[in-house]
Design a protein around this motif. Structure first.
Motif, PDB file in Angstrom:
ATOM      1  N   GLU A 245       0.701  -1.199  -0.051  1.00 49.68           N
ATOM      2  CA  GLU A 245      -0.068  -0.091  -0.115  1.00 49.68           C
ATOM      3  C   GLU A 245       1.047   1.175   0.121  1.00 49.68           C
ATOM      4  O   GLU A 245       1.580   1.288   0.788  1.00 49.68           O
ATOM      5  CB  GLU A 245      -1.051  -0.286   1.299  1.00 49.68           C
ATOM      6  CG  GLU A 245      -1.979   1.088   1.440  1.00 49.68           C
ATOM      7  CD  GLU A 245      -2.590   1.078   2.635  1.00 49.68           C
ATOM      8  OE1 GLU A 245      -3.109   2.134   3.093  1.00 49.68           O
ATOM      9  OE2 GLU A 245      -2.922   0.046   3.323  1.00 49.68           O
ATOM     10  N   ILE A 292      -5.434  -2.021  -5.580  1.00 47.90           N
ATOM     11  CA  ILE A 292      -5.932  -1.087  -4.592  1.00 47.90           C
ATOM     12  C   ILE A 292      -6.414   0.196  -5.469  1.00 47.90           C
ATOM     13  O   ILE A 292      -5.804   0.444  -6.417  1.00 47.90           O
ATOM     14  CB  ILE A 292      -4.899  -0.508  -3.456  1.00 47.90           C
ATOM     15  CG1 ILE A 292      -4.276  -1.623  -2.845  1.00 47.90           C
ATOM     16  CG2 ILE A 292      -5.330   0.703  -3.086  1.00 47.90           C
ATOM     17  CD1 ILE A 292      -3.078  -1.075  -1.702  1.00 47.90           C
ATOM     18  N   TYR A 294      -7.372   3.694  -5.188  1.00 46.26           N
ATOM     19  CA  TYR A 294      -6.903   4.679  -4.213  1.00 46.26           C
ATOM     20  C   TYR A 294      -8.220   5.917  -4.112  1.00 46.26           C
ATOM     21  O   TYR A 294      -8.037   6.763  -3.252  1.00 46.26           O
ATOM     22  CB  TYR A 294      -5.530   5.325  -4.377  1.00 46.26           C
ATOM     23  CG  TYR A 294      -4.477   4.458  -3.933  1.00 46.26           C
ATOM     24  CD1 TYR A 294      -4.372   4.286  -2.524  1.00 46.26           C
ATOM     25  CD2 TYR A 294      -3.774   3.484  -4.817  1.00 46.26           C
ATOM     26  CE1 TYR A 294      -3.208   3.283  -2.280  1.00 46.26           C
ATOM     27  CE2 TYR A 294      -2.922   2.777  -4.351  1.00 46.26           C
ATOM     28  CZ  TYR A 294      -2.379   2.524  -3.145  1.00 46.26           C
ATOM     29  OH  TYR A 294      -1.743   1.767  -2.708  1.00 46.26           O
ATOM     30  N   LEU A 299      -9.354  -2.047  -0.911  1.00 42.61           N
ATOM     31  CA  LEU A 299      -8.769  -3.245  -1.669  1.00 42.61           C
ATOM     32  C   LEU A 299      -9.542  -4.139  -2.175  1.00 42.61           C
ATOM     33  O   LEU A 299     -10.500  -4.828  -1.557  1.00 42.61           O
ATOM     34  CB  LEU A 299      -7.627  -4.175  -0.503  1.00 42.61           C
ATOM     35  CG  LEU A 299      -7.058  -5.342  -1.005  1.00 42.61           C
ATOM     36  CD1 LEU A 299      -5.892  -4.887  -1.909  1.00 42.61           C
ATOM     37  CD2 LEU A 299      -6.596  -6.214   0.383  1.00 42.61           C
ATOM     38  N   LEU A 313      -8.851  -0.535   3.153  1.00 37.12           N
ATOM     39  CA  LEU A 313      -7.515  -0.703   3.598  1.00 37.12           C
ATOM     40  C   LEU A 313      -7.276  -1.091   5.202  1.00 37.12           C
ATOM     41  O   LEU A 313      -7.899  -0.328   5.789  1.00 37.12           O
ATOM     42  CB  LEU A 313      -6.700   0.330   2.926  1.00 37.12           C
ATOM     43  CG  LEU A 313      -6.882   0.683   1.510  1.00 37.12           C
ATOM     44  CD1 LEU A 313      -6.182   1.864   1.124  1.00 37.12           C
ATOM     45  CD2 LEU A 313      -6.322  -0.580   0.753  1.00 37.12           C
TER      46      LEU A 313
END
Length: 401
Positions: A245, A292, A294, A299, A313
């Motif tokens: 991450e 992922i 963002y 996730l 996350l």
């Protein structure tokens, strides 16, 4: 999967691939364009607006069965076959003159019997925090002879026209295991905050359940590589994918028994934790890939026959990150837990900052935070007042540009 490929736009699933063979990987370039890898091997480009499908010309066919790593990064498509190839994503999307660049261009490495040791790439990564650093691993060893091993290379000038690669196979060892001799490096990730640190998944080619994960870190002060196994409390299962991450310490691992994650706090306790998604009902099944998003801080986990699962996350569990010295951040920044600007340090934000509910930005003594007032948002995209989540020392400073 088995001569069909489904894609989701908004809330509707589509399938205009009537014949594509078994699919192995995919890369989304834009809202209208994505690529899929499938047999023979080939790469197909799909335009979701016109529903047109085109096959891209490949530079070689040195691709091992189900291991054909494909990534979309920084406007480029990267493909691992005999070498690591780079395509311009914009030119692919517009379908004109998409010249292929060979980014490894390594000579064939053979043993005394002529076996090629770097015939097909099994895994590669380009550091998200320093795009000049890249790493590639080649397919599994052949056990009849000690020379027949996989290979591992690192590059420190990847953005150059002629990148230089260093063979670091001999350094991928612990006190009990020579990794490339007895295992296949099935996946690897370079840490986005420390390009000297590589996370390696090593799998026994005869027993997938005998998988291990290693942290391989170069120490500039001593000039040596330190390799440590971090399998710890993970189940005896196949390990399939690892994902770091960004701007975080969280490392995720896809296994045949679900998804696990760890960070420095958990590692201090020699632990990985099970990732169960927001529903807390994610099944213990084979997880094949991790992504992922963002934009919503989720996730996504693809599984074998159990669909795609999502979850917030691990950062939302109270992650803490500290900025030291002077740091300028050009990309959007998210805060899940606590962001700390250390004493006498400066953090300058040139883009938006998204702060989750209950998170804190702490400025130590002499710290300075520079940003635009209008660039502060919550996770729903609504503008908020920074004061509501700020904890600042009396001698700290905030400058609004």
């Amino acid at each position: 999967q088995d001569n069909s490929m489904f894609w989701l736009r908004d809330t509707t699933w589509h399938n205009n691939f009537l014949v594509c063979g078994d699919g192995y990987d995919a890369a989304v370039i834009s809202r209208n364009t994505f690529l899929i890898e499938c047999n023979v091997p080939q790469i197909l480009q799909n335009n979701t607006a016109t529903r047109g499908i085109w096959a891209l010309a490949l530079p070689d066919n040195y691709a091992k069965g189900g291991v054909r790593p494909l990534k979309y990064m920084n406007g480029k498509i990267y493909l691992g076959h005999r070498n690591l190839y780079e395509f311009d994503a914009v030119k692919i999307e517009e379908f004109y003159d998409y010249k292929v660049k060979n980014k490894t261009n390594l000579d064939e490495i053979t043993d005394s019997e002529g076996t090629i040791l770097n015939s097909s790439i099994s895994a590669f990564d380009i550091c998200a925090g320093n795009r000049n650093t890249a790493c590639v691993a080649y397919i599994n060893p052949i056990f009849q002879h000690a020379e027949k091993k996989g290979k591992l290379f690192i590059c420190r000038n990847f953005l150059n026209a002629a990148p230089v690669w260093e063979d670091i196979t001999k350094y991928a060892v612990t006190s009990t295991l020579e990794i490339c001799q007895w295992s296949e490096i099935y996946d690897l990730v370079i840490d986005d905050q420390n390009d000297n640190l590589i996370y390696l998944i090593a799998r026994d080619v005869f027993d997938q359940s005998n998988s291990k994960i290693f942290f391989m870190e170069y120490m500039p002060s001593s000039g040596i590589w330190e390799v440590t196994e971090k399998t710890l409390n993970l189940p005896k299962a196949g390990f399939n994918k690892t994902l770091k991450e960004k701007d975080s310490e969280n490392l995720y691992l896809a296994t045949d028994f679900g998804v696990y994650y760890t960070n420095s706090e958990l590692l201090s306790k020699n632990r990985w934790e099970k990732f169960n998604g927001d529903s807390k009902k994610m099944p213990a099944c084979v997880v094949t890939d991790l992504v992922i998003n963002y934009q919503n801080n989720k996730l996504y986990c693809s599984t074998y026959a159990r669909g795609i699962w999502e979850g917030s996350l691990a950062s939302n569990l109270g992650y803490k990150f500290t900025y030291n010295n002077t740091t300028v951040v050009e990309e959007p920044l998210r805060v899940d837990g606590k962001l700390i600007v250390a004493a006498n340090s400066t953090l300058e934000l040139n883009s938006k900052i998204f702060i989750s509910k209950g998170s804190v930005i702490e400025l130590k003594k002499g710290a300075k935070l520079i940003l635009k007032k209008e660039n502060v948002f919550n996770y729903e995209g609504q503008k908020i007042d920074l004061k509501g989540c700020l904890k600042a020392h009396a001698n700290a400073q905030i400058h609004f540009k």
